[in-house]
Scaffold this motif. Structure first.
Motif, mmCIF file in Angstrom:
data_model
loop_
_atom_site.group_PDB
_atom_site.id
_atom_site.type_symbol
_atom_site.label_atom_id
_atom_site.label_comp_id
_atom_site.label_asym_id
_atom_site.label_seq_id
_atom_site.Cartn_x
_atom_site.Cartn_y
_atom_site.Cartn_z
ATOM 1 N N LEU A 139 0.861 -1.170 0.000
ATOM 2 C CA LEU A 139 0.000 0.000 0.000
ATOM 3 C C LEU A 139 0.895 1.217 0.000
ATOM 4 C CD1 LEU A 139 -2.701 1.453 0.262
ATOM 5 C CD2 LEU A 139 -2.511 1.190 2.720
ATOM 6 N N LEU A 140 0.745 2.046 -0.976
ATOM 7 C CA LEU A 140 1.592 3.214 -1.112
ATOM 8 C C LEU A 140 0.763 4.467 -0.880
ATOM 9 C CD1 LEU A 140 4.317 4.422 -2.060
ATOM 10 C CD2 LEU A 140 3.409 4.352 -4.369
ATOM 11 N N CYS A 141 1.130 5.240 0.120
ATOM 12 C CA CYS A 141 0.473 6.518 0.386
ATOM 13 C C CYS A 141 1.500 7.616 0.152
ATOM 14 C CB CYS A 141 -0.019 6.602 1.824
ATOM 15 S SG CYS A 141 -1.303 5.417 2.211
ATOM 16 N N VAL A 142 1.248 8.454 -0.805
ATOM 17 C CA VAL A 142 2.166 9.529 -1.128
ATOM 18 C C VAL A 142 1.641 10.821 -0.521
ATOM 19 C CG1 VAL A 142 3.241 10.810 -3.007
ATOM 20 C CG2 VAL A 142 2.761 8.381 -3.282
ATOM 21 N N VAL A 143 2.487 11.529 0.185
ATOM 22 C CA VAL A 143 2.074 12.784 0.801
ATOM 23 C C VAL A 143 2.156 13.893 -0.231
ATOM 24 C CG1 VAL A 143 2.631 14.476 2.573
ATOM 25 C CG2 VAL A 143 2.903 12.045 3.035
ATOM 26 N N TRP A 144 1.109 14.678 -0.299
ATOM 27 C CA TRP A 144 1.065 15.801 -1.216
ATOM 28 C C TRP A 144 0.251 16.910 -0.579
ATOM 29 C CZ3 TRP A 144 -3.127 17.780 -4.223
ATOM 30 C CH2 TRP A 144 -2.744 18.642 -5.226
ATOM 31 N N MET A 145 0.708 18.121 -0.645
ATOM 32 C CA MET A 145 -0.033 19.227 -0.050
ATOM 33 C C MET A 145 -0.715 20.027 -1.143
ATOM 34 S SD MET A 145 1.173 22.134 2.602
ATOM 35 C CE MET A 145 1.740 23.375 1.474
ATOM 36 N N ALA A 146 -2.018 20.209 -0.995
ATOM 37 C CA ALA A 146 -2.792 20.959 -1.971
ATOM 38 C C ALA A 146 -2.588 22.453 -1.772
ATOM 39 C CB ALA A 146 -4.280 20.640 -1.836
ATOM 40 N N GLU A 147 -2.748 23.206 -2.838
ATOM 41 C CA GLU A 147 -2.749 24.658 -2.744
ATOM 42 C C GLU A 147 -4.093 25.089 -2.174
ATOM 43 O OE1 GLU A 147 -0.126 26.584 -3.578
ATOM 44 O OE2 GLU A 147 0.966 24.779 -4.072
ATOM 45 N N GLY A 148 -4.091 26.036 -1.319
ATOM 46 C CA GLY A 148 -5.344 26.532 -0.753
ATOM 47 C C GLY A 148 -5.077 27.705 0.164
ATOM 48 N N ALA A 149 -6.030 28.581 0.308
ATOM 49 C CA ALA A 149 -5.849 29.792 1.105
ATOM 50 C C ALA A 149 -5.474 29.460 2.547
ATOM 51 C CB ALA A 149 -7.113 30.630 1.063
ATOM 52 N N GLN A 150 -6.169 28.529 3.170
ATOM 53 C CA GLN A 150 -5.906 28.193 4.557
ATOM 54 C C GLN A 150 -4.691 27.278 4.700
ATOM 55 O OE1 GLN A 150 -8.040 28.565 7.492
ATOM 56 N NE2 GLN A 150 -9.452 29.979 6.548
ATOM 57 N N ALA A 151 -4.301 26.578 3.637
ATOM 58 C CA ALA A 151 -3.220 25.595 3.740
ATOM 59 C C ALA A 151 -1.860 26.178 3.374
ATOM 60 C CB ALA A 151 -3.524 24.402 2.824
ATOM 61 N N GLN A 152 -1.810 27.424 2.903
ATOM 62 C CA GLN A 152 -0.546 27.971 2.412
ATOM 63 C C GLN A 152 0.507 28.113 3.504
ATOM 64 O OE1 GLN A 152 -1.511 31.503 0.264
ATOM 65 N NE2 GLN A 152 -2.197 30.374 -1.521
ATOM 66 N N ASN A 153 0.101 28.331 4.747
ATOM 67 C CA ASN A 153 1.099 28.495 5.804
ATOM 68 C C ASN A 153 1.276 27.224 6.631
ATOM 69 O OD1 ASN A 153 -1.281 28.518 7.230
ATOM 70 N ND2 ASN A 153 -0.704 30.219 8.560
ATOM 71 N N CYS A 154 0.794 26.089 6.105
ATOM 72 C CA CYS A 154 0.874 24.819 6.829
ATOM 73 C C CYS A 154 1.612 23.766 5.997
ATOM 74 C CB CYS A 154 -0.527 24.292 7.140
ATOM 75 S SG CYS A 154 -1.502 25.373 8.195
ATOM 76 N N ARG A 155 2.156 22.784 6.698
ATOM 77 C CA ARG A 155 2.891 21.687 6.057
ATOM 78 C C ARG A 155 2.389 20.371 6.645
ATOM 79 N NH1 ARG A 155 7.825 22.928 7.887
ATOM 80 N NH2 ARG A 155 7.858 21.275 9.402
ATOM 81 N N VAL A 156 2.144 19.386 5.780
ATOM 82 C CA VAL A 156 1.680 18.069 6.226
ATOM 83 C C VAL A 156 2.783 17.050 5.992
ATOM 84 C CG1 VAL A 156 0.578 17.456 4.025
ATOM 85 C CG2 VAL A 156 -0.213 16.399 6.124
ATOM 86 N N SER A 157 2.892 16.091 6.912
ATOM 87 C CA SER A 157 3.859 15.014 6.738
ATOM 88 C C SER A 157 3.304 13.740 7.356
ATOM 89 C CB SER A 157 5.207 15.366 7.379
ATOM 90 O OG SER A 157 5.062 15.516 8.777
ATOM 91 N N VAL A 158 3.772 12.606 6.864
ATOM 92 C CA VAL A 158 3.429 11.322 7.462
ATOM 93 C C VAL A 158 4.725 10.610 7.816
ATOM 94 C CG1 VAL A 158 1.178 11.000 6.359
ATOM 95 C CG2 VAL A 158 3.209 10.175 5.226
ATOM 96 N N SER A 159 4.656 9.804 8.863
ATOM 97 C CA SER A 159 5.849 9.127 9.357
ATOM 98 C C SER A 159 6.365 8.082 8.376
ATOM 99 C CB SER A 159 5.561 8.469 10.705
ATOM 100 O OG SER A 159 4.529 7.499 10.559
ATOM 101 N N GLN A 160 5.499 7.534 7.573
ATOM 102 C CA GLN A 160 5.862 6.436 6.689
ATOM 103 C C GLN A 160 5.038 6.558 5.408
ATOM 104 O OE1 GLN A 160 5.312 2.833 8.850
ATOM 105 N NE2 GLN A 160 5.820 1.539 7.129
#
Length: 177
Positions: free
Chosen positions: A12-33
């Motif tokens: 199972l492959l989960c790729v982390v990707w952050m969408a462009e968005g007004a509220q998301a521009q100053n945030c960063r998402v990450s997953v441990s694996q």
């Protein structure tokens, strides 16, 4: 018809990707694996059930924002009913558990039903919103994967996978896929 099967591999492959968005521009998402591997499963070790539930896997999801923000998440991937496609016939489901925002328990709502509490399950096309604003969100992502038994009827080793991405979105953002 009997098929001599040595083994079948599942990943199972989960790729982390952050969408462009007004509220998301100053945030960063990450997953441990970003890749969850179920390894090789030998068909000889399985009884003939109608479906096979692979063991629940867990990864840690973290969101870090520069300033307090409303955090809204969705997972995009090929839909399969109330879950996401795994191989041709299987499905995986994602549930956010033990979520904390700035050290406090998170209550989830759905973007289209902000007055109602949500369970934390990420469904295709759905956006989960953490009630309140914060700078740091952490949650355990539980991944439950099921396959129909006939998905194991292959001649050689086969890799089955499900792919998708976590997205930080503005709570008002429309689904882009």
């Amino acid at each position: 018809m009997a098929v001599n099967l040595k083994s079948v591999g599942f990943a199972l492959l989960c790729v982390v990707w952050m969408a462009e968005g007004a509220q998301a521009q100053n945030c960063r998402v990450s997953v441990s694996q970003p890749r969850v591997d179920y390894g090789v499963i030998s068909r000889e070790a399985l009884v003939e059930p109608l479906s096979i539930a692979l063991s629940t896997r867990r990864v840690q999801l973290n969101v870090l924002c520069e300033e307090p923000s409303v955090i809204a998440l969705r997972f995009t991937g090929a839909a399969n009913g109330q879950g996401f496609r795994f191989g041709r016939q299987g499905r995986f489901n994602l549930t956010l558990k033990h979520a904390l925002m700035d050290g406090r328990a998170v209550e989830w709502t759905q973007a289209h039903l902000p007055a109602e509490t949500a369970s934390g399950q990420l469904l295709p096309g759905q956006v989960l919103v953490a009630r309140g604003a914060g700078q740091r969100l952490s949650a355990q992502v539980e991944i439950d994967t099921n396959l129909p038994a006939d998905a194991l009827h292959v001649r050689n080793q086969a890799v089955l996978e499900g792919q998708g991405s976590f997205e930080l979105v503005s709570p008002a953002a429309p689904r882009n896929r």
